[in-house]
Design a protein around this motif. Structure first.
Motif, PDB file in Angstrom:
ATOM      1  N   TYR A 158      14.446  41.076   4.194  1.00 42.59           N
ATOM      2  CA  TYR A 158      14.630  39.643   3.999  1.00 42.59           C
ATOM      3  C   TYR A 158      15.405  38.997   5.135  1.00 42.59           C
ATOM      4  CZ  TYR A 158      19.133  41.213   2.167  1.00 42.59           C
ATOM      5  OH  TYR A 158      20.354  41.812   2.020  1.00 42.59           O
ATOM      6  N   GLY A 159      15.419  39.621   6.313  1.00 39.85           N
ATOM      7  CA  GLY A 159      16.080  38.999   7.446  1.00 39.85           C
ATOM      8  C   GLY A 159      17.353  39.718   7.836  1.00 39.85           C
ATOM      9  N   THR A 160      17.953  39.262   8.933  1.00 39.58           N
ATOM     10  CA  THR A 160      19.118  39.945   9.482  1.00 39.58           C
ATOM     11  C   THR A 160      20.209  38.933   9.812  1.00 39.58           C
ATOM     12  OG1 THR A 160      18.190  39.773  11.706  1.00 39.58           O
ATOM     13  CG2 THR A 160      17.648  41.753  10.460  1.00 39.58           C
ATOM     14  N   ASN A 161      21.232  39.434  10.489  1.00 42.98           N
ATOM     15  CA  ASN A 161      22.362  38.603  10.879  1.00 42.98           C
ATOM     16  C   ASN A 161      21.899  37.391  11.687  1.00 42.98           C
ATOM     17  OD1 ASN A 161      23.591  40.865   9.882  1.00 42.98           O
ATOM     18  ND2 ASN A 161      25.082  41.054  11.515  1.00 42.98           N
ATOM     19  N   LEU A 162      22.479  36.246  11.389  1.00 46.34           N
ATOM     20  CA  LEU A 162      22.165  35.026  12.129  1.00 46.34           C
ATOM     21  C   LEU A 162      23.459  34.360  12.556  1.00 46.34           C
ATOM     22  CD1 LEU A 162      20.065  32.983  13.145  1.00 46.34           C
ATOM     23  CD2 LEU A 162      20.287  31.800  10.959  1.00 46.34           C
ATOM     24  N   PRO A 163      23.748  34.259  13.859  1.00 43.30           N
ATOM     25  CA  PRO A 163      24.962  33.571  14.295  1.00 43.30           C
ATOM     26  C   PRO A 163      24.776  32.063  14.304  1.00 43.30           C
ATOM     27  CG  PRO A 163      23.791  34.464  16.186  1.00 43.30           C
ATOM     28  CD  PRO A 163      23.031  34.899  14.965  1.00 43.30           C
ATOM     29  N   GLY A 164      25.845  31.336  14.004  1.00 42.28           N
ATOM     30  CA  GLY A 164      25.849  29.898  14.177  1.00 42.28           C
ATOM     31  C   GLY A 164      25.741  29.001  12.975  1.00 42.28           C
ATOM     32  N   PRO A 165      25.186  29.427  11.802  1.00 44.47           N
ATOM     33  CA  PRO A 165      25.065  28.493  10.682  1.00 44.47           C
ATOM     34  C   PRO A 165      26.420  27.970  10.226  1.00 44.47           C
ATOM     35  CG  PRO A 165      23.719  30.434  10.294  1.00 44.47           C
ATOM     36  CD  PRO A 165      24.564  30.725  11.489  1.00 44.47           C
TER      37      PRO A 165
END
Length: 593
Positions: A448-455
């Motif tokens: 279901y996706g991975t780490n996302l920087p910035g939100p």
């Protein structure tokens, strides 16, 4: 004699519970792993830990588990390198939804860093000896072009500012030089080494901005659809210049006073030995000295550890998290006594400051909060071992006699029932073989996706006394020099049992608001498609608090008691009716005579 042993056993058990040392329950017998990064590698909704072993030459993933030990090494998920590993950045670097791992090694002879991307797959890690990037220093993870594939920013081998833009081809990334602003009369200053560059939303437009730390100031670059535009400079406090004789640490970005805006926290030493230390806060275009009292109860003066080139202490680093769940972020810091005999990590609690005129909060050192760990420590970082929304602590202890490191685990045992909201924002990328849907969470056959920087993640609520509260946080704003940010955000709500009025999540210039969030919720958000926020998917997992369980138990007990009373009265009434009927049957019928 038997009674004495029973008493000793009871006392020993009470002491064991009170000490909160859960190292065997977390790490088992493997204590030589040094935390380098966090991320959910196998998509099981548990946060794994990327560890360094073999004196920093091997990276190995410790998979999280619900049963003891909670962090388990996996030899199948490890890679060894020729040079010292100085950084690990988990993320999706090819857009296939699976987590990859960027490993940064340092070559002392050439004074260059090399970036290796270990391409991830379904439960596997592909080791490589071919670097994709040569750079100076360590990079910052960000999303340069908004495609939800992780990119990098830093200095290339010629010390020029560069963005490395990845795509889905697994080829070396495209190098994009940073454009100098046209309206800036002076040339850009060199990026400081080590740096505290960051990727987070500073102007509340839901588009992450770029903070660049140089030898002279902080540069603020506002995010645009493709890249960044220069906005302004923030000078160092007290007019500090590059010839400053003290030490500037790594900047931390937190909403210290719960104003709904990000503040800059800068650890500062006024001398090279750090005998005079403080924390500066940049808020509302002004620097404030928080005047932390570093003198303990024995009148021993402490200060930050001056950078010494050792692991975790190559720069002064603060790590933030709400330890006591009161809503205000606290700090973990490694301090050294001015006599130089002791180095330990301590909790700095965010408390109200009644005597302060210009700001409402300050940090107070809790000298006994992490007992019984009295050994030398190089670092402490927050981590949720039991996935219950309460932040525990991982410590790295140092044995100076053998120059070796050892991990330890501290369980945060709150003495009151606090509420929280835990939020994790994912990349939202699609994979036709492993489709994304909220219903797929927890199924090992899907990802279901991975780490996302910035939100950016913000909430509004009402406290027990009826006053409004706002708070904001950034997910994974930093990635260099073992910043060790968690891939999720935990907001403490204190003892407020009310619904969270609104939870707002902003990604890529878009945002969506979820109203009436239940306290003690763990929320996983998938921003897909990114241009249509109303279609973003989310799953809410509710963890019942002790207060709810006690209320349910009290309600159940009350209903049971009322039911018992009703049954007793009914039984009594039937018994009286039966006796009355028997008396009626034995009565002589005088009317028949």
């Amino acid at each position: 004699m038997r009674i004495r042993w029973i008493i000793l056993l009871v006392i020993g058990t009470a002491m064991a519970v009170r000490c909160s040392d859960i190292t065997p329950a977390v790490f088992g017998s493997v204590l030589d792993g040094m935390p380098a990064a966090f991320g959910d590698f196998n998509s099981d909704e548990l946060t794994d830990v990327f560890m360094l072993r073999e004196n920093g030459m091997r990276v190995e993933i410790f998979l999280a588990a619900e049963q003891e030990p909670h962090l388990r090494p996996s030899s199948d998920l490890s890679c060894t390198f020729r040079h010292l590993i100085v950084g690990v950045v988990p993320g999706d670097f090819d857009g296939d939804v699976f987590m990859d791992v960027l490993v940064i090694t340092y070559n002392k002879e050439k004074k260059l860093s090399y970036g290796y991307v270990l391409w991830g797959g379904k439960g596997r890690l592909n080791c490589t000896n071919e670097p994709l990037i040569k750079m100076t220093g360590q990079p910052l993870a960000l999303d340069y072009n908004g495609d939800m594939i992780i990119d990098l920013f830093g200095l290339d081998e010629y010390k020029k500012r560069t963005f490395w833009v990845f795509d889905d081809s697994r080829k070396p990334p495209k190098s994009v030089p940073m454009r100098a602003p046209l309206d800036l009369s002076l040339p850009l200053s060199p990026i400081s080494q080590p740096h505290s560059n960051a990727y987070l939303d500073l102007n509340n437009d839901f588009l992450a901005d770029l903070v660049v730390t140089t030898n002279k100031s902080f540069e603020i670059w506002l995010g645009v659809e493709q890249g960044f535009e220069f906005h302004k400079l923030i000078s160092f406090p007290y007019g500090i210049s590059e010839n400053f004789n003290g030490i500037l640490g790594q900047t931390l970005y937190l909403d210290v006073e719960l104003t709904g805006k990000m503040d800059l926290l800068l650890p500062l030493c006024f001398d090279n030995a750090c005998t005079n230390s403080t924390i500066m806060m940049y808020s509302s275009d002004t620097w404030y000295n928080l005047e932390v009292n570093f003198r303990d109860g024995d009148n021993v003066l402490w200060g930050f550890v001056e950078p010494n080139g050792q692991r975790y202490t190559d720069t002064i680093t603060l790590r933030g998290g709400d330890f006591n769940m009161d809503g205000y972020p606290d700090l973990l810091a490694t301090l050294k006594s001015t006599s130089g005999k002791q180095t330990r990590s301590y909790l700095l609690e965010n408390v109200a400051c009644d005597s302060c005129n210009t700001f409402a909060r300050k940090f107070q050192v809790k000298w006994q909060a992490l007992n019984p760990f009295h050994n030398e420590t190089a670092m402490a970082v927050f981590y949720d071992f039991y996935q219950d929304g309460i932040l525990d602590v991982i410590l790295v202890e140092v044995d100076k006699s053998s120059s070796s490191y050892r991990t330890a685990a501290f369980k945060n045992s709150l003495d009151y029932d606090a509420n929280f909201v835990k939020v994790m924002v994912l990349t939202g990328r699609n994979n036709s073989m492993y489709p994304i849907s909220p219903g797929s969470l927890g199924k090992k056959k899907r990802t279901y996706g991975t780490n996302l920087p910035g939100p950016s993640i913000a909430y509004r609520t009402t406290t027990q006394d009826g006053s409004p509260r706002n708070a904001i946080a950034a997910q994974l704003p930093q990635s260099a020099h073992f910043s060790l940010n968690l891939p999720y955000t935990i907001f403490g709500l204190g003892r407020t049992p009310n619904f969270v009025d609104a939870l707002t999540i902003g990604v890529g210039g878009k945002s969506r608001e979820w109203p009436q969030i239940i306290p003690n919720s763990q929320m996983v958000m998938i921003p897909n498609p990114i241009a249509e926020p109303w279609r973003w998917k989310a799953q809410l997992l509710v963890t019942p608090s002790k207060l709810i369980l006690l209320s349910a138990a009290a309600l159940t007990g009350t209903c049971g008691l009322i039911s018992a009373i009703i049954v007793a009265l009914y039984w009594k009434e039937r018994r009286e009716d039966k006796i009355e009927k028997l008396q009626e049957a034995h009565r002589f019928p005088f009317d028949a005579m």
